[in-house]
Design an enzyme around this catalytic site. Structure first.
Site, PDB file in Angstrom:
ATOM      1  N   HIS A  93       0.833  -1.201   0.000  1.00  0.00           N
ATOM      2  CA  HIS A  93       0.000   0.000   0.000  1.00  0.00           C
ATOM      3  C   HIS A  93       0.870   1.253   0.000  1.00  0.00           C
ATOM      4  CE1 HIS A  93      -3.475   2.526   1.003  1.00  0.00           C
ATOM      5  NE2 HIS A  93      -2.638   3.194   1.768  1.00  0.00           N
ATOM      6  N   ASP A 172     -13.990   4.903   9.066  1.00  0.00           N
ATOM      7  CA  ASP A 172     -12.893   5.683   8.481  1.00  0.00           C
ATOM      8  C   ASP A 172     -13.421   6.641   7.420  1.00  0.00           C
ATOM      9  OD1 ASP A 172     -10.037   6.317   7.926  1.00  0.00           O
ATOM     10  OD2 ASP A 172     -10.576   5.477   5.973  1.00  0.00           O
ATOM     11  N   ARG A 179     -12.024  14.914   8.730  1.00  0.00           N
ATOM     12  CA  ARG A 179     -10.625  15.377   8.836  1.00  0.00           C
ATOM     13  C   ARG A 179     -10.255  16.249   7.640  1.00  0.00           C
ATOM     14  NH1 ARG A 179      -7.637  10.073   8.744  1.00  0.00           N
ATOM     15  NH2 ARG A 179      -5.789  11.380   8.686  1.00  0.00           N
ATOM     16  N   SER A 194      -6.060   5.086  10.052  1.00  0.00           N
ATOM     17  CA  SER A 194      -6.904   5.078   8.850  1.00  0.00           C
ATOM     18  C   SER A 194      -6.368   4.062   7.836  1.00  0.00           C
ATOM     19  CB  SER A 194      -6.921   6.493   8.252  1.00  0.00           C
ATOM     20  OG  SER A 194      -7.419   6.508   6.952  1.00  0.00           O
ATOM     21  N   LYS A 198      -7.819  -0.246   7.131  1.00  0.00           N
ATOM     22  CA  LYS A 198      -8.231  -0.785   5.822  1.00  0.00           C
ATOM     23  C   LYS A 198      -7.361  -1.975   5.436  1.00  0.00           C
ATOM     24  CE  LYS A 198      -8.207   3.505   4.545  1.00  0.00           C
ATOM     25  NZ  LYS A 198      -8.320   4.874   4.095  1.00  0.00           N
TER      26      LYS A 198
HETATM   27  N1  URA Z   1      -4.630   7.650   3.278  1.00  0.00           N
HETATM   28  C1  URA Z   1      -5.579   7.092   4.079  1.00  0.00           C
HETATM   29  O1  URA Z   1      -6.148   6.056   3.766  1.00  0.00           O
HETATM   30  N2  URA Z   1      -5.879   7.730   5.228  1.00  0.00           N
HETATM   31  C2  URA Z   1      -5.278   8.864   5.641  1.00  0.00           C
HETATM   32  O2  URA Z   1      -5.578   9.365   6.710  1.00  0.00           O
HETATM   33  C3  URA Z   1      -4.303   9.437   4.789  1.00  0.00           C
HETATM   34  C4  URA Z   1      -3.982   8.787   3.609  1.00  0.00           C
END
Ligand code: URA
Length: 447
Positions: A93, A172, A179, A194, A198
């Protein structure tokens, strides 16, 4: 928060919890669970949650809070069960960048190496591109795979890339949207929870983070990016996933293109062995690090990745992957026979000098403004437009070659971008040292 069921411990009252955070105290897992649960239920409103987030950004969230928040986020929705898969399951990722098309190369490389990659990806927003948008530039390519379809494809091909459903980590999605509009995105604990929520919900046993640093990244300073990488690795390991991270450069675009069809073509040309440079190097590093997490030594991993690229095995995997998801496989042979092209193409030549620096974020925004990206989630994109980036920091130009090729939908768009490029690609008489590609490694050895 509901008070109908009688007295509730005062330490779970939202104003009390917000005040604790404001005053620099740590919140425990029960308190974070209560707050996020109440927010999702509509019993804590946006103002209260924004106050808590801002208090945390200013005071700092602890590692323990980041782990606890990650658990709370994962528990808010579905998780993917990959236990039926036989091979080592791997997820790579990136925290997001400009010209960052590594997934299209690393995914086939890992599958060719025998790993299983079930990747849930996102769309581009702001200055960064999204893997789903790029893949959809291939005619026929579908990203709406059902969980069973995805598992079946991973068993057969070793690789599937699909859109995450709305039910994966819904908390999220709500928090990120808040945010985004309250200047509370760029916090290591909030980003780590965050991202890792995932990744954990996605089910892979081995997780490699590519944490970007530099002008085109969330974490502009190397130290902050290393802190984020360490936090992500701690969270993954605390939840029994083999996790590592590379902190990599995003002070200039990674690949030779920014845009959707353009980045697909760059990735395929890299898989075909026709492009060398920073994208290829980073893909080999990332693949090597993933293979190290699954049990191979780093030297074996990177060397093996180079062999799989040079032998054409990864390109064949890419072809199988495109076919499995309905795409036109001719793209693997002659990308530009199949990919959409822009009607207006203009070269920008900065004259003689040395490329000193990029305003990398702005370059991503310029590609977005041509139609390659979105300002809002509901915007549609134009797969054909974008930028070829023909130079890198430290390159000496003799005045005879273009530095950027603009692919636009119309003349006005091309002219607007060309007018801004002198501010975005700085060419001077001074020398400039290219930045390192990999700044730091966390949880994985040197490649
Ligand atoms: N990517 C994400 O999935 N979350 C964040 O807070 C910042 C970048």
């Amino acid at each position: 928060m509901s008070t109908t069921s009688g007295e509730r411990p005062s330490m779970l009252e939202p104003p009390v919890l917000i005040a604790r955070k404001r005053d620099g105290h740590e919140l425990d897992a029960d308190q974070l669970r209560a707050l996020v649960g109440a927010y999702l239920a509509g019993d804590v409103d946006d103002a209260q949650m924004a106050a808590l987030l801002m208090a945390g950004v200013i005071r700092g969230f602890s590692h323990r809070e980041a782990v606890a928040l990650t658990d709370v986020l994962v528990a808010s929705g579905d998780t993917v069960d990959l236990s039926a898969l036989s091979g080592p399951t791997v997820d790579k990722h990136s925290t997001g960048g400009v010209g960052d098309t590594t997934t299209l190369v690393v995914g086939p490389l890992l599958a060719a190496a025998g790993a299983q990659v079930a990747k849930l990806s996102g769309r581009g927003l702001g200055h960064t591109g999204g893997t789903l948008d790029k893949l959809e530039a291939i005619p026929g390519f579908r990203v709406d795979l059902a969980p069973d379809q995805m598992r079946e494809q991973v068993m057969r091909v070793g690789l599937a890339v699909a859109a995450a459903t709305q039910d994966l980590v819904p908390a999220d999605k709500r928090l990120y949207a808040l945010r985004d509009v309250t200047a509370t995105v760029a916090d290591p604990a909030l980003i780590a929870s965050s991202v890792m929520s995932k990744k954990l919900a996605g089910g892979a046993e081995h997780i490699l983070l590519d944490v970007k640093t530099g002008d085109g990244a969330f974490m502009q300073e190397v130290d902050a990016a290393v802190e984020l990488a360490e936090l992500c690795v701690d969270i993954g390991e605390a939840r029994q996933r083999r996790t590592g991270a590379l902190v990599t450069d995003m002070s200039q675009p990674l690949g030779d293109g920014v845009g959707n069809a353009i980045e697909v073509a760059v990735a395929i040309e890299t898989l075909r062995g026709e492009r060398h440079g920073r994208l290829r190097e980073l893909c080999l590093e990332l693949t090597g690090a993933c293979l190290e997490l699954t049990g191979q030594t780093p030297a074996d991993g990177r060397t093996h990745a180079a062999e799989l690229l040079d032998s054409g095995a990864a390109l064949e995997k890419f072809r199988e992957f495109v076919e499995a998801q309905g795409g036109d496989t001719r793209v693997a042979d002659e990308p530009w026979d199949v990919l959409p092209t822009a009607p207006v193409i203009r070269d920008w030549n900065p004259g003689a000098g040395v490329v000193e620096a990029f305003a990398c974020r702005r370059l991503g925004e310029l590609a977005g403004s041509l139609g390659a990206g979105r300002q809002r989630a509901a915007d549609t994109i134009d797969p054909a437009v974008g930028l070829d980036v023909l130079v890198r920091v430290g390159d000496r130009l003799d005045g005879g070659q273009p530095a950027v090729r603009v692919h636009a939908a119309d003349e006005a768009g091309a002219e607007r971008v060309m007018a801004e490029l002198p501010e975005v690609v700085r060419v001077t008489d001074e020398g400039a040292t290219p930045p390192p590609l990999v700044h730091a490694r966390v949880g994985v050895a040197a490649g």
